[in-house]
Enzyme design. Sequence first.
Site, PDB file in Angstrom:
ATOM      1  N   TYR A  39       0.825  -1.207   0.000  1.00  0.00           N
ATOM      2  CA  TYR A  39       0.000   0.000   0.000  1.00  0.00           C
ATOM      3  C   TYR A  39       0.857   1.253   0.000  1.00  0.00           C
ATOM      4  O   TYR A  39       2.072   1.188   0.208  1.00  0.00           O
ATOM      5  CB  TYR A  39      -0.976  -0.005   1.192  1.00  0.00           C
ATOM      6  N   ARG A  58       8.544   4.345  -4.275  1.00  0.00           N
ATOM      7  CA  ARG A  58       8.505   3.393  -3.150  1.00  0.00           C
ATOM      8  C   ARG A  58       7.497   2.285  -3.428  1.00  0.00           C
ATOM      9  O   ARG A  58       7.754   1.118  -3.124  1.00  0.00           O
ATOM     10  CB  ARG A  58       8.171   4.128  -1.849  1.00  0.00           C
ATOM     11  N   ARG A 106      -7.088 -20.701  -2.357  1.00  0.00           N
ATOM     12  CA  ARG A 106      -6.141 -20.462  -1.265  1.00  0.00           C
ATOM     13  C   ARG A 106      -4.971 -21.430  -1.343  1.00  0.00           C
ATOM     14  O   ARG A 106      -5.157 -22.651  -1.206  1.00  0.00           O
ATOM     15  CB  ARG A 106      -6.819 -20.588   0.111  1.00  0.00           C
ATOM     16  N   LYS A 154       6.475  -1.798   2.122  1.00  0.00           N
ATOM     17  CA  LYS A 154       5.228  -1.205   2.640  1.00  0.00           C
ATOM     18  C   LYS A 154       4.096  -2.211   2.424  1.00  0.00           C
ATOM     19  O   LYS A 154       3.223  -2.068   1.560  1.00  0.00           O
ATOM     20  CB  LYS A 154       4.944   0.150   1.975  1.00  0.00           C
ATOM     21  N   GLU A 186      11.578   2.508  14.690  1.00  0.00           N
ATOM     22  CA  GLU A 186      10.616   3.553  14.324  1.00  0.00           C
ATOM     23  C   GLU A 186       9.390   3.473  15.216  1.00  0.00           C
ATOM     24  O   GLU A 186       9.316   2.635  16.121  1.00  0.00           O
ATOM     25  CB  GLU A 186      10.245   3.421  12.839  1.00  0.00           C
ATOM     26  N   LEU A 210      10.790   1.330   7.661  1.00  0.00           N
ATOM     27  CA  LEU A 210      10.244   1.804   6.402  1.00  0.00           C
ATOM     28  C   LEU A 210      10.876   3.164   6.133  1.00  0.00           C
ATOM     29  O   LEU A 210      10.833   4.048   7.003  1.00  0.00           O
ATOM     30  CB  LEU A 210       8.723   1.956   6.479  1.00  0.00           C
TER      31      LEU A 210
HETATM   32  N1  PDD Z   1       2.608   5.156   7.533  1.00  0.00           N
HETATM   33  N2  PDD Z   1       7.230   3.882   9.179  1.00  0.00           N
HETATM   34  C1  PDD Z   1       6.090   3.177   9.120  1.00  0.00           C
HETATM   35  C2  PDD Z   1       6.050   1.839   9.728  1.00  0.00           C
HETATM   36  C3  PDD Z   1       4.952   3.722   8.489  1.00  0.00           C
HETATM   37  O1  PDD Z   1       3.818   3.008   8.417  1.00  0.00           O
HETATM   38  C4  PDD Z   1       5.034   5.033   7.934  1.00  0.00           C
HETATM   39  C5  PDD Z   1       3.859   5.678   7.247  1.00  0.00           C
HETATM   40  C6  PDD Z   1       6.245   5.726   8.034  1.00  0.00           C
HETATM   41  C7  PDD Z   1       6.419   7.117   7.473  1.00  0.00           C
HETATM   42  O2  PDD Z   1       6.382   7.114   6.057  1.00  0.00           O
HETATM   43  P1  PDD Z   1       5.870   8.381   5.248  1.00  0.00           P
HETATM   44  O3  PDD Z   1       6.744   9.557   5.609  1.00  0.00           O
HETATM   45  O4  PDD Z   1       6.026   7.987   3.823  1.00  0.00           O
HETATM   46  O5  PDD Z   1       4.453   8.608   5.631  1.00  0.00           O
HETATM   47  C8  PDD Z   1       7.331   5.123   8.653  1.00  0.00           C
HETATM   48  C9  PDD Z   1       1.429   5.605   6.799  1.00  0.00           C
HETATM   49  C10 PDD Z   1       1.172   7.075   6.933  1.00  0.00           C
HETATM   50  C11 PDD Z   1       0.240   4.732   7.198  1.00  0.00           C
HETATM   51  O6  PDD Z   1       0.473   3.548   7.408  1.00  0.00           O
HETATM   52  O7  PDD Z   1      -0.888   5.225   7.246  1.00  0.00           O
END
Ligand code: PDD
Length: 288
Positions: A39, A58, A106, A154, A186, A210
Amino acid sequence: MIQGISSDSLVYLNGEYLPLGQAKISVLDRGFIFGDGIYEVVPAYKRKPFRLNEHVARLERSLKAIKLETGKTTEDWKRLMTDMVNKAETDDTFVYLQVTRGVARRDHAFPEPPVEPTIFLMSSPFVRPSAELRTNGLRVVSMPDERWYHCDIKSVSLLGNILAKEYALAKGVDDVIQFRNGIMTEASSANIWLVKDGVLMAPQKNNLILEGIRYGFMEQLAAQCAVSFKAKDITEAEVAQADELLFTSATKEVLPILEYNGKPVGKGVAGPVYQKLRAAYDMEVEKL
Ligand code: PDD
């Protein structure tokens, strides 16, 4: 009725725009069965997607990492995201895009021959962080990072992330800072930054985090503001003694973390490096 959202909002599913309430996928979709999908979350300001090229790059990296071939080009992804921004109900919006390996019997093995991927996009209103949030900041607690070893992808498989968020909520705070073998990774869905003696630091880009689209963006803003930046392994002790801690994501932009494990971070108010980067962030958004 869908909890918390209007079932009339327009979404995209496999080539069609239709109301959310009418968008249906098979129970055998591999996204539903296995979490076998990718996603993206792209913010747009005044109907202008922010750092679209980086988000699409990405997305393509993640699809490649899970060997999901869609036949879509970079231009196709950009068009899909831009069209969704233009169809959104509000001028400031988030586009959520999800691609799964499609619908098949499946079986853990990839469908052979491959089936059509499922492609879904929706938009939601983007309310930028309030003045109050920018001043009061976030409160976080530490926890061990119990996720898998491909946090750079992601993936829609987000159990580890949502359990981390619930851990924070159960402790009465906003989020967590996770540590793997004593090294900071993170938050539950955001990147974390540390400031010590005026130097901005972040974990190295590797498979354990990420790489947020705001990672490169913050590096750029730091350079613009003459703040030196260093990517390095950051320990629990360094986090506990930080002058400032910052939190970045598409939805939160950049926010100060003002409480860590029940103690104030630095002086307990938004610090000078945050203030500079926040002002520079706002200016880049204005420039759109
Ligand atoms: N999440 N690390 C993780 C685990 C994340 O899920 C996200 C973003 C980030 C920051 O990435 P970015 O700067 O591209 O938003 C770091 C999104 C916003 C979500 O899952 O809704």
